[in-house]
Write an enzyme that holds these catalytic residues in place. Structure first.
Site, PDB file in Angstrom:
ATOM      1  N   ASN A  59       0.863  -1.172   0.000  1.00 51.21           N
ATOM      2  CA  ASN A  59       0.000   0.000   0.000  1.00 51.21           C
ATOM      3  C   ASN A  59       0.908   1.234   0.000  1.00 51.21           C
ATOM      4  O   ASN A  59       1.493   1.576   1.015  1.00 51.21           O
ATOM      5  CB  ASN A  59      -0.872  -0.031   1.272  1.00 51.21           C
ATOM      6  CG  ASN A  59      -1.697   1.222   1.448  1.00 51.21           C
ATOM      7  OD1 ASN A  59      -1.809   2.047   0.535  1.00 51.21           O
ATOM      8  ND2 ASN A  59      -2.286   1.388   2.625  1.00 51.21           N
ATOM      9  N   TRP A  60       1.007   1.854  -1.173  1.00 52.88           N
ATOM     10  CA  TRP A  60       1.945   2.983  -1.307  1.00 52.88           C
ATOM     11  C   TRP A  60       1.384   4.265  -0.709  1.00 52.88           C
ATOM     12  O   TRP A  60       2.086   5.274  -0.640  1.00 52.88           O
ATOM     13  CB  TRP A  60       2.295   3.213  -2.780  1.00 52.88           C
ATOM     14  CG  TRP A  60       2.976   2.060  -3.457  1.00 52.88           C
ATOM     15  CD1 TRP A  60       3.330   0.852  -2.891  1.00 52.88           C
ATOM     16  CD2 TRP A  60       3.412   1.998  -4.820  1.00 52.88           C
ATOM     17  NE1 TRP A  60       3.937   0.049  -3.825  1.00 52.88           N
ATOM     18  CE2 TRP A  60       4.006   0.728  -5.019  1.00 52.88           C
ATOM     19  CE3 TRP A  60       3.348   2.884  -5.893  1.00 52.88           C
ATOM     20  CZ2 TRP A  60       4.536   0.323  -6.248  1.00 52.88           C
ATOM     21  CZ3 TRP A  60       3.872   2.488  -7.121  1.00 52.88           C
ATOM     22  CH2 TRP A  60       4.466   1.227  -7.286  1.00 52.88           C
ATOM     23  N   LYS A  61       0.133   4.275  -0.363  1.00 53.48           N
ATOM     24  CA  LYS A  61      -0.529   5.462   0.198  1.00 53.48           C
ATOM     25  C   LYS A  61      -0.311   6.668  -0.735  1.00 53.48           C
ATOM     26  O   LYS A  61      -0.255   6.496  -1.943  1.00 53.48           O
ATOM     27  CB  LYS A  61      -0.042   5.714   1.625  1.00 53.48           C
ATOM     28  CG  LYS A  61      -0.150   4.451   2.490  1.00 53.48           C
ATOM     29  CD  LYS A  61       0.049   4.695   3.934  1.00 53.48           C
ATOM     30  CE  LYS A  61      -0.023   3.374   4.687  1.00 53.48           C
ATOM     31  NZ  LYS A  61       0.113   3.546   6.109  1.00 53.48           N
ATOM     32  N   HIS A  79      -9.339   1.134   5.052  1.00 50.92           N
ATOM     33  CA  HIS A  79      -8.056   1.261   5.752  1.00 50.92           C
ATOM     34  C   HIS A  79      -8.264   2.158   6.979  1.00 50.92           C
ATOM     35  O   HIS A  79      -9.068   3.094   6.944  1.00 50.92           O
ATOM     36  CB  HIS A  79      -7.011   1.868   4.806  1.00 50.92           C
ATOM     37  CG  HIS A  79      -5.632   1.827   5.371  1.00 50.92           C
ATOM     38  ND1 HIS A  79      -5.175   2.756   6.282  1.00 50.92           N
ATOM     39  CD2 HIS A  79      -4.618   0.952   5.190  1.00 50.92           C
ATOM     40  CE1 HIS A  79      -3.926   2.442   6.628  1.00 50.92           C
ATOM     41  NE2 HIS A  79      -3.572   1.351   5.976  1.00 50.92           N
ATOM     42  N   GLU A 139      -6.663   4.523   8.105  1.00 48.63           N
ATOM     43  CA  GLU A 139      -6.485   5.964   7.856  1.00 48.63           C
ATOM     44  C   GLU A 139      -7.762   6.562   7.277  1.00 48.63           C
ATOM     45  O   GLU A 139      -8.121   7.698   7.583  1.00 48.63           O
ATOM     46  CB  GLU A 139      -5.279   6.183   6.917  1.00 48.63           C
ATOM     47  CG  GLU A 139      -3.978   5.964   7.672  1.00 48.63           C
ATOM     48  CD  GLU A 139      -2.821   5.492   6.820  1.00 48.63           C
ATOM     49  OE1 GLU A 139      -2.879   5.570   5.584  1.00 48.63           O
ATOM     50  OE2 GLU A 139      -1.822   5.020   7.418  1.00 48.63           O
ATOM     51  N   GLU A 175      -5.221  -5.192  10.677  1.00 49.30           N
ATOM     52  CA  GLU A 175      -4.178  -4.199  10.895  1.00 49.30           C
ATOM     53  C   GLU A 175      -4.430  -3.494  12.227  1.00 49.30           C
ATOM     54  O   GLU A 175      -5.223  -2.536  12.282  1.00 49.30           O
ATOM     55  CB  GLU A 175      -4.199  -3.161   9.773  1.00 49.30           C
ATOM     56  CG  GLU A 175      -3.943  -3.739   8.402  1.00 49.30           C
ATOM     57  CD  GLU A 175      -3.362  -2.685   7.473  1.00 49.30           C
ATOM     58  OE1 GLU A 175      -2.252  -2.893   6.997  1.00 49.30           O
ATOM     59  OE2 GLU A 175      -4.015  -1.652   7.262  1.00 49.30           O
ATOM     60  N   GLY A 200       2.724   1.921  10.877  1.00 55.16           N
ATOM     61  CA  GLY A 200       3.688   3.012  10.736  1.00 55.16           C
ATOM     62  C   GLY A 200       4.391   3.384  12.031  1.00 55.16           C
ATOM     63  O   GLY A 200       5.036   4.427  12.116  1.00 55.16           O
ATOM     64  N   SER A 243       3.689  -2.523  10.338  1.00 51.47           N
ATOM     65  CA  SER A 243       5.154  -2.572  10.484  1.00 51.47           C
ATOM     66  C   SER A 243       5.748  -3.922  10.086  1.00 51.47           C
ATOM     67  O   SER A 243       6.668  -4.414  10.737  1.00 51.47           O
ATOM     68  CB  SER A 243       5.564  -2.175  11.897  1.00 51.47           C
ATOM     69  OG  SER A 243       5.117  -0.864  12.184  1.00 51.47           O
ATOM     70  N   GLY A 261       2.865  -1.232   4.361  1.00 56.59           N
ATOM     71  CA  GLY A 261       2.887   0.195   4.050  1.00 56.59           C
ATOM     72  C   GLY A 261       4.304   0.654   3.762  1.00 56.59           C
ATOM     73  O   GLY A 261       4.833   0.456   2.668  1.00 56.59           O
ATOM     74  N   GLY A 262       4.948   1.217   4.771  1.00 58.30           N
ATOM     75  CA  GLY A 262       6.273   1.837   4.611  1.00 58.30           C
ATOM     76  C   GLY A 262       7.280   0.982   3.856  1.00 58.30           C
ATOM     77  O   GLY A 262       7.965   1.463   2.952  1.00 58.30           O
TER      78      GLY A 262
HETATM   79  C1  PEP Z   1      -0.646   0.072   6.351  1.00 56.77           C
HETATM   80  O1  PEP Z   1      -0.832   1.268   6.421  1.00 56.77           O
HETATM   81  O2  PEP Z   1      -1.458  -0.661   5.745  1.00 56.77           O
HETATM   82  C2  PEP Z   1       0.544  -0.479   6.987  1.00 56.77           C
HETATM   83  C3  PEP Z   1       0.526  -1.720   7.349  1.00 56.77           C
HETATM   84  O3  PEP Z   1       1.592   0.387   7.176  1.00 56.77           O
HETATM   85  P1  PEP Z   1       3.039   0.032   7.767  1.00 56.77           P
HETATM   86  O4  PEP Z   1       3.505  -1.245   7.102  1.00 56.77           O
HETATM   87  O5  PEP Z   1       3.901   1.209   7.383  1.00 56.77           O
HETATM   88  O6  PEP Z   1       2.882  -0.133   9.235  1.00 56.77           O
END
Ligand code: PEP
Length: 254
Positions: free
Chosen positions: A12-14, A98, A100, A170, A176, A216, A237-238
């Site tokens: 997920n590149w956001k 998600h 967010e 999640e 994050g 993470s 994500g990251g």
């Molecule tokens: C996400 O936002 O879906 C996520 C899992 O982010 P991260 O891997 O950066 O925690």
């Protein structure tokens, strides 16, 4: 790794990556992951890079996902994007609900289920996100929160639609933040979610549904998380923003 369900790992590149940056990333991913067949691999760029990435991955086993869509099919909904429009770029998956979006856009379980049904209507596979906050976990509310998110966000799905749906667990406190659920916490919570799917649908459907872990995920913790029987992949994500870390997560999970 011997798994009951094929792993699905999605990035997920956001709100990151211009078209040029997105193309750089997928070119590297194609090289790194050229021989991987064991995992369903999905990249979810921002809408603006979908067309370019779609063309760039045509000759690879990477699949395309979007990060959101409207519950409506067309009409006067300024700024929205419909499932049919995503299909034009060969999008196969769409992340819905998600945390967010639940937090900043105040998306409700009811809206997420409408979006999920609209996604299925266009033969897109939804990745439905659920997860508790730190206060909810510490307050002993995790199961109650997840039960209501699972029931609400998947309301109205047929058994056939559910079998084609991915659920992403999640924990909000792990997104994050560098904090990851322990493998025991992840397994226990995934098993709980699968139990809810048994109650809502049936055992056969619940056994087909892939439940991703997100929060993470990195190359160093991917293997242990993915080795849990009810963890069927990851939403990243990251660490999906760099070819090396995303491809190492995938390779370490095999
Ligand atoms: C996400 O936002 O879906 C996520 C899992 O982010 P991260 O891997 O950066 O925690």
């Amino acid at each position: 790794m011997n798994k009951e369900r094929k792993l699905i790992i999605a990035g997920n590149w956001k709100m990151n990556k211009t078209v040029a940056e997105a193309l750089d990333l997928v070119r590297s991913l194609k090289l790194e992951l050229a021989n991987v067949k064991e995992v369903d691999m999905v990249v979810c760029p921002p809408f603006t890079a979908l067309e370019a990435v779609s063309k760039a991955i045509l000759d690879s086993s990477l699949r395309l996902g979007a990060q959101n869509m409207s519950e409506q099919n067309f009409g006067a909904f300024t700024g929205e994007i419909a499932a049919g429009m995503l299909k034009e770029f060969s999008v196969r998956y769409v992340i819905l609900g998600h945390s967010e979006r639940r937090q900043y856009q105040k998306e409700s379980n009811e809206l997420i289920s409408k979006k999920g049904l609209a996604a299925h209507g266009a033969s897109l596979k939804p990745i439905i996100c659920v997860g508790e906050t730190l206060a909810e976990r510490e307050g002993g509310q995790t199961e109650k929160v997840l039960e209501s998110q699972v029931r609400g966000s998947l309301a109205g799905f047929s058994k056939e639609q559910m079998a084609e749906t991915v659920v992403a667990y999640e924990p909000v406190w792990a997104i994050g933040t560098g904090k990851t659920a322990t493998t025991a916490q992840a397994q226990e919570t995934h098993a709980f979610i699968r139990g809810q799917l048994v109650k809502m649908f049936d055992e056969t459907v619940a056994r087909k549904v892939r439940i991703q872990y997100g929060g993470s995920v990195k190359p160093s913790n991917a293997r242990e998380l993915m080795s849990q029987p009810d963890v069927d992949g990851a939403l990243v994500g990251g660490a999906s923003l760099e070819a090396r870390s995303f491809s190492d997560i995938i390779k370490n999970s095999i």
